[in-house]
Motif scaffolding. Structure first.
Motif: not given
Ligand SMILES: Nc1ncnc2c1ncn2[C@@H]1O[C@H](COP(=O)(O)OP(=O)(O)OP(=O)(O)O)[C@@H](O)[C@H]1O
Length: 262
Positions: A41-43, A38
């Motif tokens: 990273k994906s963002t 969270g």
């Molecule tokens: N489409 C979306 N709409 C609203 N909030 C989102 C969306 N996608 C992700 N988030 C929020 O943005 C934040 C970062 O999410 P992200 O998926 O980028 O994290 P991450 O580091 O890739 O997580 P993980 O390792 O669990 O996959 C989180 O709080 C998530 O709930």
């Protein structure tokens, strides 16, 4: 420098997730993005692949702002394998891989001889020709992951981006996938960018790492620079020991139970 990520702030609706992120990625990099669940990273990958627009900052590829590419042009530059892909529809492996050729097809979306040749080439490269006619839903998790990678490769881009390509895979399949990506990086000159949760795999395979903490860059550099126990303990709020792999000499991270005395 192939990719410059400049002062990116981004998120969803009004919620800022990424805060002033900057990093440079070289053509030769096998670039890993690590950090807690969270943390964004994906963002960051979505911004890089122009799937969401940042609030501030910009991304340049070969000095050119990604907003200036047409969709087709961009799809020939960078390919992306997201974390979740719906494979519930029934397609053969070769049909599924062919979807990766869409940027090269005309309006009618009828594959050309070049498209069929590209699919065959990728299946040969990944040794999956023997299951070309199988339904994608009949494959094991490891086999399916290779097919997803094949769909990315058939797009023939210089930059390939993967969101957790090895999640749900056992250590053997994980290493197989990462070796394939390493070959693509070293032998086929692809810039590889990926997120990974396994810090040991990140330490072993990535030439550069960025550690994200609450949407900001905590540290970036070589695996040795980034996988230091102080940063890892703080970011992940846990206790670890970092050692050098006796064979590769690259860093690996061992968790330590709270009940053990330090
Ligand atoms: N489409 C979306 N709409 C609203 N909030 C989102 C969306 N996608 C992700 N988030 C929020 O943005 C934040 C970062 O999410 P992200 O998926 O980028 O994290 P991450 O580091 O890739 O997580 P993980 O390792 O669990 O996959 C989180 O709080 C998530 O709930």
């Amino acid at each position: 420098m192939v990719i410059e990520i400049k002062s990116i702030s981004a998120g969803y609706l009004n919620k800022e997730i990424l805060k002033n992120i900057s990093c440079d990625i070289d053509k030769k990099d096998f670039f890993g993005i690590i950090g807690k669940n969270g943390t964004g990273k994906s963002t960051l990958l979505r911004v890089l692949c122009n799937l969401i627009k940042p609030y501030y900052g910009n991304v340049l590829i070969d000095g050119r702002n990604i907003n200036s590419f047409s969709r087709k042009e961009f799809a020939k530059k960078i390919s992306f394998l997201p974390q979740y892909i719906d494979t519930s529809l029934s397609f053969t492996v070769s049909e599924f891989i062919m979807f990766g050729r869409y940027p090269y097809m005309n309006m009618l979306k009828i594959p050309s001889d070049d498209d069929y040749a590209a699919v065959q080439k990728v299946m040969n490269f990944l040794y999956i020709k023997n299951f070309a006619e199988r339904d994608i839903n009949e494959l094991s998790g490891g086999e399916k992951q290779i097919v997803l990678i094949a769909q990315v490769l058939v797009q023939e881009t210089d930059i390939i981006v993967f969101d957790e390509p090895t999640s749900h895979l056992d250590i053997g399949n994980q290493n197989d996938i990462l070796e394939i990506l390493k070959d693509l990086n070293e032998k086929c000159d692809k810039t590889v960018i990926l997120t990974l949760h396994d810090l040991n795999a990140a330490g072993e395979f990535c030439s550069k790492l960025v550690l994200i903490e609450n949407g900001s860059v905590c540290r970036q550099g070589t695996a040795e620079e980034v996988l230091n126990y102080r940063d890892i303990e703080r970011v992940y709020n846990t206790t670890v020991v970092v050692k050098a792999n006796p064979i590769s000499n690259r860093p690996y991270v061992i968790p330590v139970s709270k009940t053990e005395k330090r």
